[in-house]
Design a protein around this motif. Structure first.
Motif, short mmCIF file in Angstrom:
data_model
loop_
_atom_site.label_atom_id
_atom_site.label_comp_id
_atom_site.label_asym_id
_atom_site.label_seq_id
_atom_site.Cartn_x
_atom_site.Cartn_y
_atom_site.Cartn_z
N THR A 26 9.29 -2.67 11.73
CA THR A 26 9.52 -2.42 10.45
C THR A 26 9.50 -3.76 9.52
O THR A 26 9.41 -4.88 10.09
CB THR A 26 10.91 -1.88 10.42
OG1 THR A 26 11.81 -2.84 10.65
CG2 THR A 26 11.15 -0.78 11.12
N ILE A 27 9.39 -3.47 8.34
CA ILE A 27 9.21 -4.73 7.31
C ILE A 27 10.57 -5.06 7.01
O ILE A 27 11.53 -3.98 6.64
CB ILE A 27 8.66 -4.35 6.05
CG1 ILE A 27 7.02 -4.04 6.61
CG2 ILE A 27 8.49 -5.29 5.43
CD1 ILE A 27 6.31 -5.17 7.34
N ASN A 107 7.35 5.81 17.38
CA ASN A 107 6.78 6.82 16.36
C ASN A 107 6.46 6.04 14.85
O ASN A 107 6.16 6.92 14.19
CB ASN A 107 8.01 7.59 16.10
CG ASN A 107 8.33 8.33 17.43
OD1 ASN A 107 7.58 8.71 18.07
ND2 ASN A 107 9.84 8.23 17.61
N GLY A 108 6.37 4.99 14.67
CA GLY A 108 6.19 4.20 13.47
C GLY A 108 7.24 4.22 12.40
O GLY A 108 8.41 5.02 12.69
N CYS A 114 3.61 -0.04 4.62
CA CYS A 114 3.53 -0.71 3.20
C CYS A 114 4.07 0.64 2.19
O CYS A 114 3.47 0.70 0.91
CB CYS A 114 2.33 -1.23 2.79
SG CYS A 114 1.92 -2.65 3.86
N MET A 115 4.66 1.76 2.85
CA MET A 115 5.00 2.78 2.04
C MET A 115 6.19 2.29 1.48
O MET A 115 7.00 1.50 1.40
CB MET A 115 5.33 3.90 2.77
CG MET A 115 4.43 4.47 3.66
SD MET A 115 2.90 5.10 2.49
CE MET A 115 3.22 6.58 1.97
N ILE A 262 1.62 -2.15 14.78
CA ILE A 262 2.54 -1.22 13.98
C ILE A 262 2.00 0.18 14.27
O ILE A 262 0.71 0.53 13.93
CB ILE A 262 2.66 -1.78 12.62
CG1 ILE A 262 3.26 -3.25 12.66
CG2 ILE A 262 3.57 -0.76 11.71
CD1 ILE A 262 3.48 -3.73 11.19
N LYS A 263 2.79 0.98 14.48
CA LYS A 263 2.32 2.25 14.83
C LYS A 263 2.06 3.18 13.62
O LYS A 263 2.94 2.72 12.51
CB LYS A 263 3.27 3.07 15.55
CG LYS A 263 3.43 2.58 16.83
CD LYS A 263 2.10 2.57 17.90
CE LYS A 263 2.34 2.12 19.14
NZ LYS A 263 1.04 1.94 20.12
N ILE A 264 1.40 4.29 13.39
CA ILE A 264 1.22 5.11 12.19
C ILE A 264 2.14 5.86 12.08
O ILE A 264 2.92 6.49 13.03
CB ILE A 264 0.01 5.94 12.34
CG1 ILE A 264 -1.61 4.92 12.59
CG2 ILE A 264 -0.37 6.67 11.26
CD1 ILE A 264 -1.75 4.25 11.16
N TRP A 265 2.74 5.90 10.72
CA TRP A 265 3.94 6.78 10.45
C TRP A 265 3.31 7.88 9.67
O TRP A 265 2.37 7.71 8.83
CB TRP A 265 4.96 5.97 9.68
CG TRP A 265 5.93 7.00 8.94
CD1 TRP A 265 7.11 7.25 9.54
CD2 TRP A 265 6.05 7.47 7.95
NE1 TRP A 265 7.69 7.90 8.80
CE2 TRP A 265 6.95 8.14 7.63
CE3 TRP A 265 5.05 7.61 6.66
CZ2 TRP A 265 7.58 8.93 6.32
CZ3 TRP A 265 5.48 8.16 5.67
CH2 TRP A 265 6.39 8.99 5.36
N GLN A 266 4.08 9.12 9.96
CA GLN A 266 3.40 10.32 9.10
C GLN A 266 4.65 11.01 8.43
O GLN A 266 5.74 10.93 8.98
CB GLN A 266 2.72 11.38 10.11
CG GLN A 266 1.48 10.79 10.64
CD GLN A 266 0.92 12.25 11.44
OE1 GLN A 266 1.05 12.28 12.56
NE2 GLN A 266 0.54 13.11 10.92
N VAL A 267 4.28 11.77 7.45
CA VAL A 267 5.46 12.25 6.48
C VAL A 267 5.87 13.31 7.57
O VAL A 267 5.21 14.09 7.92
CB VAL A 267 4.69 12.86 5.32
CG1 VAL A 267 6.03 13.77 4.62
CG2 VAL A 267 4.34 11.64 4.24
#
Length: 275
Positions: A26-27, A107-108, A114-115, A262-267
């Motif tokens: 995470t950031i 799971n991201g 950067c959301m 960094i893993k892709i995160w999905q809604v």
């Protein structure tokens, strides 16, 4: 000459590589409970009376340093007056399951892409923010990704707020304290770096009191019946900063995302990505 890509650090790529080890993909970095200080030399915040606008209201304008709060349950061990956590959070069974299953490396996490951080996590981030104020609005300019957050002074929320990352906020005066009431979250964000969850039912109340020219006493109440069985609070002190906000570009050179560290995160609930 100082070149800034991500404030106080190098490009987001290097951030991501460090954060996989330090913050689970995470950031958000820094020393928990402490603000990020970058002003050379010693700056002593003023302690005179809080300034006021021509209308007589307390003026909160300024750039403010504040403690980094990666876990809202914890306090600053060295100085609890700077940041006082809630203690063990009152998770519901759903909340406990959510935090136990939170695994951003697998799971991201939306911040790694950067959301928008969302409101509480932006206040918890280790970077300063600026408050601008007039008779109609309070505006927060976050150095974190250069997001802005506008709060109108009004009495009532919309009948049916459009769900958003930062929610719908309204501000009211209670004496010299500004109280910001926020609902209408989309439920995609988390409260802090640890990953404490919230749902779209989150109700957040922030109270800011400028105790003198150099400090704001801040208290936030978190209420979310989906993930917490009772409301809880977190308190901290903001200190006026002798600096200006810097540009923060999370997206620039985010190689750790592009290269898979960094893993892709999905809604949540969205259609899986095509391969």
């Amino acid at each position: 000459m100082m070149v800034v890509v991500a404030v106080g650090f190098v490009a987001c790529a290097a951030l991501g590589e460090r954060l996989i080890a330090q913050n689970l993909g995470t950031i958000g970095t820094g020393v928990a409970g402490e603000s990020t200080v970058r002003t050379p030399g010693r700056f002593v915040p003023p302690t005179g009376p809080a300034p006021r606008l021509p209308n007589g209201k307390v003026d909160f304008s300024g750039v403010w340093d504040h403690p980094y709060v990666p876990d809202m349950s914890n306090s600053n061990a060295r100085n609890p007056s700077v940041q006082k956590g809630a203690g063990p959070l009152p998770y519901t069974p759903a909340g406990l399951e959510n935090i136990k299953s939170y695994d951003p490396e697998k799971n991201g996490d939306y911040t790694g892409m950067c959301m928008p951080f969302g409101l509480m996590r932006s206040v918890n981030a280790p970077y300063p923010f600026q408050i601008m104020q007039n008779d109609k609005y309070l505006t927060f300019l976050f150095e974190q990704s250069n997001w802005f957050y506008i709060v109108p002074f009004k009495n009532e929320h919309s009948q049916d707020p459009n769900p958003t990352w930062f929610g719908e906020s309204i501000a009211k005066w209670e004496g010299d304290t500004v109280v910001i009431d926020t609902i209408g979250f989309n439920g995609f964000t988390r409260l802090d770096t640890k990953g404490n969850p919230h749902s779209d039912k989150l109700h957040m109340v922030q109270a800011l009191t400028r105790t003198d020219a150099g400090h704001i006493a801040y208290k936030v109440m978190i209420e979310d019946p989906v993930y917490y069985s009772a409301p809880f609070t977190n308190e901290r002190t903001f200190t006026v900063a002798n600096t200006e906000l810097l540009e923060y570009s999370c997206e620039e050179n985010n190689r750790s995302l592009w290269e898979g560290r960094i893993k892709i995160w999905q809604v949540p609930g969205s259609v899986p990505l095509r391969k």
